[in-house]
Design an enzyme around this catalytic site. Sequence first.
Site, PDB file in Angstrom:
ATOM      1  CG  ASP A 191      -1.250   5.105   3.467  1.00 40.13           C
ATOM      2  OD1 ASP A 191      -1.761   5.077   2.526  1.00 40.13           O
ATOM      3  OD2 ASP A 191      -1.712   6.077   4.595  1.00 40.13           O
ATOM      4  CB  THR A 228      -8.704   9.528  -3.378  1.00 40.90           C
ATOM      5  OG1 THR A 228      -7.862  10.404  -2.424  1.00 40.90           O
ATOM      6  CG2 THR A 228      -8.896   8.256  -2.801  1.00 40.90           C
ATOM      7  CG  HIS A 261      -5.304   2.317   5.839  1.00 44.26           C
ATOM      8  ND1 HIS A 261      -4.278   1.965   5.287  1.00 44.26           N
ATOM      9  CD2 HIS A 261      -6.050   3.127   5.236  1.00 44.26           C
ATOM     10  CE1 HIS A 261      -4.257   2.918   4.210  1.00 44.26           C
ATOM     11  NE2 HIS A 261      -5.423   3.557   4.016  1.00 44.26           N
ATOM     12  CG  HIS A 297      -2.025   0.886   0.868  1.00 46.60           C
ATOM     13  ND1 HIS A 297      -3.535   0.331   0.708  1.00 46.60           N
ATOM     14  CD2 HIS A 297      -2.247   2.163   0.956  1.00 46.60           C
ATOM     15  CE1 HIS A 297      -4.184   1.620   0.614  1.00 46.60           C
ATOM     16  NE2 HIS A 297      -3.532   2.716   0.839  1.00 46.60           N
ATOM     17  CG  HIS A 333      -0.835   6.207  -1.932  1.00 45.65           C
ATOM     18  ND1 HIS A 333      -2.371   5.641  -2.353  1.00 45.65           N
ATOM     19  CD2 HIS A 333      -1.079   6.305  -0.735  1.00 45.65           C
ATOM     20  CE1 HIS A 333      -3.023   5.532  -1.563  1.00 45.65           C
ATOM     21  NE2 HIS A 333      -2.353   5.574  -0.471  1.00 45.65           N
TER      22      HIS A 333
END
Length: 288
Positions: A243, A72, A176, A26, A28
């Site tokens: 993350d 997002t 999460h 996970h 980004h």
Amino acid sequence: MNQPATTSSALRLPKFVLPAGGCDTHCHILGPVDRFPYADSRAYTPEESDKTVLTALHDRLGVDRTVIVQATVYGTDNRIVLDAIADRPDVRRGVALIDTGISDAQLQTLHDGGIRAVRFGFIRHLWKSPDPAQFRRLMTRIAPLGWHVLLHVDAGTLDELQPMLDTLPVPFVIDHMGRIDTAHGMQQHGFARLIEWSKRDHCWIKVSAIDRLSSAGQPFNDVAPFIRVLLDSSPDRLLWGTDYPHPNPRHPVHDEADLIDVLPLCGDARALQKMLVDNPARLYGFTS
């Protein structure tokens, strides 16, 4: 606005050495915005942290494999994820954001580019939840591709979502750790339900964003006992992720090496091998 991504060269090596094939499931990538502009409808505007920054970070941490989750701020334009996967297709996979009306041809294009899952949110103040009937049809359509669905949910709402979860035709991953809060202890309802769900064959739990779960902050060791319980409960269906670059953090992460160094507190070498290597290899189709 988020803090700028810190350059990898300025930071330390982790004390804990990740096993070969270790996977960050996970993370980004953001930008460069002149090539991959943010969606006008985005809820926030983060600093750029592109694929070169992520590569340097993972090289320093000893991460061999990567699952990039569509941010997002890009909406359903997944080009940035496909671009990063194309650089290292053997060791990178992706999780897409899509509309329920996507065509079969578009789904196949995403699959050919390394996408292996889609992400949907069921947290009312953060996401617009999909229409249940359309969501169900989409899950049926992605099943032949061997995909799963990544669910951003609060563990306390799993009871409410159970009718839907029980009938999903694909595996699902709870993002999460269900957004538990360590301040509420191990007896909190959401964590108890998370443990129960972790025992079901079609449910996976992702250990990620521990900076958000921690009530104490650096070095985030208060999350370790919760992870250990989950590893004891379901060692074959736990995943791990950083993350990075930590959108909307609860506590600042000064160095991702700190996240790595929590891991030895969470389980023995065999359990960590499963969470870091074997489980993501099986779910995302990595080969030796």
